[in-house]
Write an enzyme that holds these catalytic residues in place. Structure first.
Site, PDB file in Angstrom:
ATOM      1  N   GLY A 106       1.428  -0.695   0.193  1.00 16.06           N
ATOM      2  CA  GLY A 106      -0.168   0.183   0.133  1.00 16.06           C
ATOM      3  C   GLY A 106       1.423   0.779   0.393  1.00 16.06           C
ATOM      4  O   GLY A 106       2.026   1.042   0.221  1.00 16.06           O
ATOM      5  N   GLY A 129       0.120   9.607   1.851  1.00 13.03           N
ATOM      6  CA  GLY A 129       0.678  10.340   1.683  1.00 13.03           C
ATOM      7  C   GLY A 129       2.000  10.231   2.848  1.00 13.03           C
ATOM      8  O   GLY A 129       2.743  10.678   3.081  1.00 13.03           O
ATOM      9  N   PHE A 130       1.627   9.182   4.159  1.00  9.86           N
ATOM     10  CA  PHE A 130       2.739   9.415   4.811  1.00  9.86           C
ATOM     11  C   PHE A 130       3.271   8.636   4.265  1.00  9.86           C
ATOM     12  O   PHE A 130       4.423   8.493   4.869  1.00  9.86           O
ATOM     13  CB  PHE A 130       2.008   8.732   6.318  1.00  9.86           C
ATOM     14  CG  PHE A 130       2.568   8.188   7.338  1.00  9.86           C
ATOM     15  CD1 PHE A 130       2.576   8.846   8.487  1.00  9.86           C
ATOM     16  CD2 PHE A 130       3.558   6.630   6.920  1.00  9.86           C
ATOM     17  CE1 PHE A 130       3.039   8.702   9.476  1.00  9.86           C
ATOM     18  CE2 PHE A 130       4.035   6.200   8.479  1.00  9.86           C
ATOM     19  CZ  PHE A 130       3.122   6.972   9.396  1.00  9.86           C
ATOM     20  N   GLY A 131       3.648   7.643   3.155  1.00  9.16           N
ATOM     21  CA  GLY A 131       4.432   6.232   3.378  1.00  9.16           C
ATOM     22  C   GLY A 131       4.461   5.731   2.570  1.00  9.16           C
ATOM     23  O   GLY A 131       3.421   5.060   2.236  1.00  9.16           O
ATOM     24  N   VAL A 133       3.658   0.613   2.420  1.00 14.32           N
ATOM     25  CA  VAL A 133       3.193  -0.342   3.576  1.00 14.32           C
ATOM     26  C   VAL A 133       3.450  -1.228   3.352  1.00 14.32           C
ATOM     27  O   VAL A 133       3.709  -1.524   1.720  1.00 14.32           O
ATOM     28  CB  VAL A 133       1.526  -0.294   3.692  1.00 14.32           C
ATOM     29  CG1 VAL A 133       1.584  -1.215   4.725  1.00 14.32           C
ATOM     30  CG2 VAL A 133       0.816   1.287   4.334  1.00 14.32           C
ATOM     31  N   LYS A 169       4.409   0.141   8.167  1.00 15.95           N
ATOM     32  CA  LYS A 169       4.113   1.366   7.230  1.00 15.95           C
ATOM     33  C   LYS A 169       4.986   2.864   7.685  1.00 15.95           C
ATOM     34  O   LYS A 169       5.504   2.893   9.228  1.00 15.95           O
ATOM     35  CB  LYS A 169       2.470   2.253   7.848  1.00 15.95           C
ATOM     36  CG  LYS A 169       1.875   3.133   7.117  1.00 15.95           C
ATOM     37  CD  LYS A 169       0.949   3.835   7.388  1.00 15.95           C
ATOM     38  CE  LYS A 169       0.110   5.204   7.410  1.00 15.95           C
ATOM     39  NZ  LYS A 169      -1.060   5.262   7.775  1.00 15.95           N
ATOM     40  N   ASP A 198     -11.719  10.368   8.233  1.00 15.30           N
ATOM     41  CA  ASP A 198     -11.026   9.256   6.603  1.00 15.30           C
ATOM     42  C   ASP A 198     -11.630   8.560   6.422  1.00 15.30           C
ATOM     43  O   ASP A 198     -11.491   7.460   6.319  1.00 15.30           O
ATOM     44  CB  ASP A 198      -9.632   9.837   6.880  1.00 15.30           C
ATOM     45  CG  ASP A 198      -9.478  10.049   5.113  1.00 15.30           C
ATOM     46  OD1 ASP A 198     -10.251  10.144   4.253  1.00 15.30           O
ATOM     47  OD2 ASP A 198      -8.353   9.792   5.033  1.00 15.30           O
TER      48      ASP A 198
END
Ligand SMILES: *[C@@H]1O[C@H](CO)[C@@H](O)[C@H](O)[C@H]1NC(C)=O
Ligand SMILES: *[C@@H]1O[C@H](CO)[C@@H](O)[C@H](O)[C@H]1NC(C)=O
Ligand SMILES: *[C@@H]1O[C@H](CO)[C@@H](O)[C@H](O)[C@H]1NC(C)=O
Ligand SMILES: *[C@@H]1O[C@H](CO)[C@@H](O)[C@H](O)[C@H]1NC(C)=O
Ligand SMILES: *[C@@H]1O[C@H](CO)[C@@H](O)[C@H](O)[C@H]1NC(C)=O
Length: 941
Positions: free
Chosen positions: A611, A614-616, A618, A632, A730
């Site tokens: 996956g 925006g965070f990074g 997975v 993640k 979200d």
């Protein structure tokens, strides 16, 4: 514009004092979809504008280029509008450098008004007035010629936005540094301004409110926040006005083309001398792109005096536009439609039809536009996603900004494109030789379906040649010379080299073997798996990235404390690290702490991506005891997300519920931040409903109900059981994950927000986060957040589950699912709404009830939406109804969705990107290149 023989200033500027004088306007409601940004304002700050009562926020989230400045003190007056006191400028000496703002979350195909404002105010202390170009996406909009340091220059365009984002770009044309003070985006009703279509837009020359005093009419009087500038000339014209409301003619109401606010229509002018004409004119303003600009105008008329009859005609440059017209009392009429034939000057005359009219003519308002083409296509979206991923992965500097191919003069260095006349440009060749690229060959190269030449020679690329490169139909040349590639060359490439259809060069790669002989036999097996994985990763990534395009800007987190903790190998050594982590508030985390090196082992060198967000990214991983986990990892290249990471980590330690994804541990090691979650083998609900694989539509109604009920319970827990309560912010189908028994757990708590107030008050947030299509209207427009915002998003999820359709339906017209389903359900029509993949196999009452709950959850007014507790109760009833129907074959459909051992349906923790205004860079590919690892790891705690 000029009145009579007089020549008024040609460009549209109005002194600050005039703008400030508009403070008299009254306030009405908020308007949906407005984006109002004050460029150069410090990050995360915002305010409500005195005049329009619209919330303005910093531009930092919409661009990552340029720097902020304040105008110099001599240009700051007490009456100055706040928006003009700061600017963002884009110093870059190179000619034709482009700097862009990206607006996300547009409904594709919708009509919008975009307005950019500029007040130089000697912000750079150079006292040098710049001239630069403005582009709307890839189409030329206007040349901005700053003619006075303390005037506000305005550029406004009305256009159809083809995709779900739109860019405003400033282009340096060698005449000074581009800068900008403010940017407004205002969605318009699609029937307005019929001259505007997908291939042409209107650039405002002037918009006038005749007979008005010195007030600029804007929002809230104008629901679209257009600026209507007063125009009266007492030496020539007499003002007429009324207190009565002026309305649209009933015949125009259904399909309104022009809609001037009543306040504007309530004033008009008429000649002082009844036998005179009304006369005004403007000069054409040619520019480099449009040497003979095309113009069009809209004239607004309404009779304001009772019991009178006027009869008049309008001519332009002596040509009759409109003859013998009589305005109706208190009804407005707009005359438009003609594109005026080119002239260097346009003279309008409004003249009484002498024989039959004794009263002089009137006019209430007018708009004058030049017509621009918006027919240029941006580069093919798939190519754009891929090249941006590559840009990020290899950290390409160069001039790689905005659209890669278009306009042609701004095509990125090293790219060649084809420019078909009636479709998007495609990338046909990429030359990144001697580019210092390191890491492996990005699998995104396999996405350029039109590429012919790919030159990656003389870099520091490692790893093997991705099999996916064999799948490029048009590739005729592939140069990989002079890298450190290893493994075997895919036989398909060698075959194409042999038959002469591919010019393949791979010399000077010591570890690369071109014959199977020198490679391990296992490589073969791996490569077939790689094919599978690569194809799936590409598919997942394409979907993820399309959503990523919804994104807003990245803010560089200034003042970020750089943790310099040396990686340690011992997991039990938590205490010593806690000290270093203390300042982040991580001390309380009672979950397991991992070092970066451990994560390398767990994920087998970050091998399998499951996956991206925006965070990074997975990654798939296994703990030493065989427990499957999802790791993640914060994308280090972007410098973003530290706050979100910490929020999520902190919150996750506080919440434990069977329907919320649980955290196994975290890593805060030097600059590396990562979260380790339980692995959810059946992926997310969105993919189950409409992912592009064989699983699609396999969920029975009962399974769907269970999944939504369980998710609702997870959310109810967040809303009720925690103190303070949390808002998820979200909620969407891709954030609902499923385990091997299809038990649902809500994931992605990066946006979770603690919420201290009672239900009927709200939190005002500085920026809207969440995902387009799921945002509650009051939150999207007024940033008012309550638990009911989550309920709204959940209602959208429920509709998706019932219909199998996405939140925004694309054809025939972009429509949201609420409207779509609401309309059909309103007509008592449930069969058309229900996902056909359920093959009619459901209890009708159960579906009706669920649909009813969904519509109530998505009520416009937050107070009309049920609480999550009520939703849970309703869904339990739905499930009861369905179960009483299916008793007897209780388990017959269970697990019909589960895959086999290798489940292609990837888990994705935050796969698609929330519309988070804090993030814009398309950080999608990280390019780790780590040494070899083994498939064992430390013991679990
Ligand atoms: C008003 O009209 C008079 C007469 O034509 C002209 O001299 C004057 O410049 C006009 N004023 C403005 C502000 O347009
Ligand atoms: C502009 O002025 C404001 C206060 O008036 C200040 O907070 C901000 O830091 C200044 N910005 C710059 C770039 O100097
Ligand atoms: C900008 O405007 C000034 C007059 O206001 C004009 O002399 C100059 O030629 C313009 N520059 C460009 C590049 O259009
Ligand atoms: C847009 O309008 C112009 C002028 O009426 C017309 O020539 C053009 O074909 C239209 N374009 C589309 C895509 O409808
Ligand atoms: C009005 O205009 C007409 C024609 O221009 C002129 O003959 C007449 O004297 C004017 N009347 C006044 C009151 O100015």
């Amino acid at each position: 514009m000029s009145a009579g023989s007089a020549t008024a200033p040609r460009s549209l500027f109005f002194l600050l004092s005039l703008a400030a004088a508009t403070g008299v306007l009254r306030v009405r409601g908020q308007s949906t979809g407005f984006v109002s940004i004050d460029c150069g304002l410090s990050e995360q700050s915002g305010y409500v504008d005195d005049v329009t009562k619209l919330p303005y926020s910093s531009d930092a989230a919409f661009t990552d280029a340029g720097s902020s400045h304040n105008v110099s003190a001599e240009h700051v007056k007490p009456s100055s509008t706040k928006r003009y006191l700061s600017v963002r400028s884009f110093p870059d000496n190179s000619m034709a450098s482009r700097s862009c703002y990206t607006f996300p979350s547009i409904v594709p195909g919708s009509k919008c008004l975009l307005r950019a404002t500029f007040m130089y105010g000697n912000y750079d202390g150079l006292n040098k007035l710049p001239v630069f170009d403005l582009y709307l996406d890839v189409n030329f909009w206007k040349t901005v010629n700053i003619s006075k340091a303390d005037s506000v220059h305005t550029a406004e365009v009305i256009a159809v936005i083809p995709s779900d984002t739109v860019q405003v770009c400033l282009v340096n044309i060698g005449l000074g540094t581009p800068f900008i003070s403010g940017l407004d985006l205002r969605p318009l009703k699609n029937t307005l301004y019929p001259q505007v279509n997908s291939s042409q837009g209107l650039v405002l020359l002037d918009r006038r409110n005749f007979g008005a005093s010195d007030i600029i009419v804007r929002h809230p009087d104008d629901p679209y926040d257009r600026e209507w500038f007063p125009w009266s000339n007492l030496s020539k014209w007499r003002g007429i006005s009324t207190k009565e409301k002026v309305r649209l003619r009933p015949e125009d109401e259904a399909d309104v083309h022009f809609d001037a606010p009543s306040v504007v229509m309530q004033t008009a002018i008429t000649p002082l001398n009844a036998s005179e004409k009304i006369h005004f004119s403007w000069d054409a303003e040619p520019n480099n792109v449009y040497p003979t600009p095309r113009y069009t105008s809209v004239l607004y008329f309404s009779e304001l005096e009772r019991n009178v009859v006027r009869l008049f005609s309008v001519t332009i440059n002596g040509m009759l536009l409109m003859s013998r017209y009589t305005p109706r009392y208190l009804f407005s009429y707009a005359f438009y439609g003609i594109e005026h034939s080119y002239s260097s000057r346009y003279d309008f005359t409004i003249q009484a039809t002498a024989t039959s009219s004794t009263l002089p003519p009137i006019i209430n308002a007018a708009e004058f536009f030049s017509v621009i083409s918006t027919a240029k296509f941006g580069t093919d979206p798939q190519d754009v996603i891929a090249i941006n991923a590559i840009k990020t992965k290899y950290q390409v500097k160069k001039n790689w900004v905005s659209d890669p191919c278009a306009p042609k003069t701004f095509a990125w260095d090293g790219l060649n494109c084809s420019y078909p006349t009636s479709s998007s440009p495609r990338i046909t060749s990429i030359n990144m030789s001697f580019g210092g690229l390191s890491g492996d060959i990005s699998s995104y190269f396999a996405n350029f379906k039109a590429i012919q030449h790919l030159d990656l020679s003389y870099n520091k690329l490692t790893g093997s040649i991705p099999y996916a490169l064999t799948q490029l139909p048009s590739l005729v040349e592939l140069d990989l010379t002079g890298n450190q590639l290893s493994g075997s060359i895919p036989p398909e490439l060698l075959k194409r080299k042999a038959d002469g259809s591919l010019n393949l060069r791979y010399g000077n790669n010591p570890k690369l073997c071109d014959q199977d002989s020198s490679c391990q036999p296992t490589e073969k097996k791996n490569s077939t798996i790689t094919i599978y994985i690569a194809a799936l990763v590409v598919a997942a990534v394409v979907i993820g990235l399309l959503l990523l395009l919804l994104l807003l800007g990245v803010r560089k987190k200034k003042g970020l404390v750089k943790g310099r903790v040396k990686p340690e190998h011992v997991a039990s050594d938590v205490q010593s690290h806690s000290k270093n982590s203390n300042r982040y508030g991580l001390l309380q985390l009672d979950n397991r702490w991992f070092t970066y090196l451990e994560l390398e082992v767990i994920t087998n060198n970050f091998q399998r991506v499951i996956g991206r967000g925006g965070f990074g990214i997975v990654y798939d991983g296994f703990l030493e005891d065989g427990t499957r986990v999802a790791v993640k990892l914060r994308s280090q290249s972007s410098g973003q997300g530290v706050e979100e990471f910490l929020t999520e980590a902190r919150n996750l330690t506080k919440i434990h519920h069977k329907n919320l994804v649980s955290l196994i541990g975290y890593c805060k090691d030097g600059e590396y931040l990562a979260l380790v979650y339980e692995h959810m083998s059946e992926g997310n609900l969105q993919d189950k409903l409409r992912g592009g694989n064989s699983n699609i539509g396999c969920l029975t109604w009962k399974q769907r109900l269970r999944i939504t009920l369980e998710s609702a319970q997870g959310l109810e827990y967040l809303h009720k059981a925690c103190s303070p309560p949390f808002l998820h912010r979200d909620v969407k189908t891709s954030n609902i994950l499923l385990d091997e028994n299809l038990k649902a757990k809500v994931a992605d708590f990066g946006l979770l927000k603690a919420f201290n107030n009672d239900d009927d008050t709200h939190v005002s947030t500085a920026r809207v986060v969440g995902t387009y299509g799921y945002l509650a209207p009051e939150y999207a427009s007024a940033m008012q957040l309550t638990k009911k915002s989550d309920v709204y998003s959940f209602g959208v999820v429920l509709l998706e589950v019932i219909t199998g359709k996405p939140p925004i339906l694309q054809s025939p017209e972009p429509t949201n699912i609420i409207e779509w389903a609401g309309q059909r359900l309103g007509q008592g029509n449930i069969e058309d709404v229900v996902d056909m993949f359920m093959h009619g196999d459901y209890d009708v009452n159960s579906v009706w009830k669920a649909a009813d709950v969904a519509l109530r959850c998505t009520a416009q007014v937050p107070t009309q939406r049920p609480t999550m507790t009520a939703v849970v109760a309703h869904l339990e009833e739905c499930l009861d109804l369905e179960e009483s129907r299916t008793t007897g074959d209780i388990n017959s459909n269970l697990n019909s969705c589960s895959g086999g051992e290798f489940n292609p349906n990837y888990n994705n923790y935050g796969v698609d990107h929330p519309t988070d205004t804090s993030q814009s860079s398309r950080t999608v590919d990280m390019g780790h290149s780590f040494g070899g690892g083994v498939a064992t790891g430390p013991a679990t705690l």
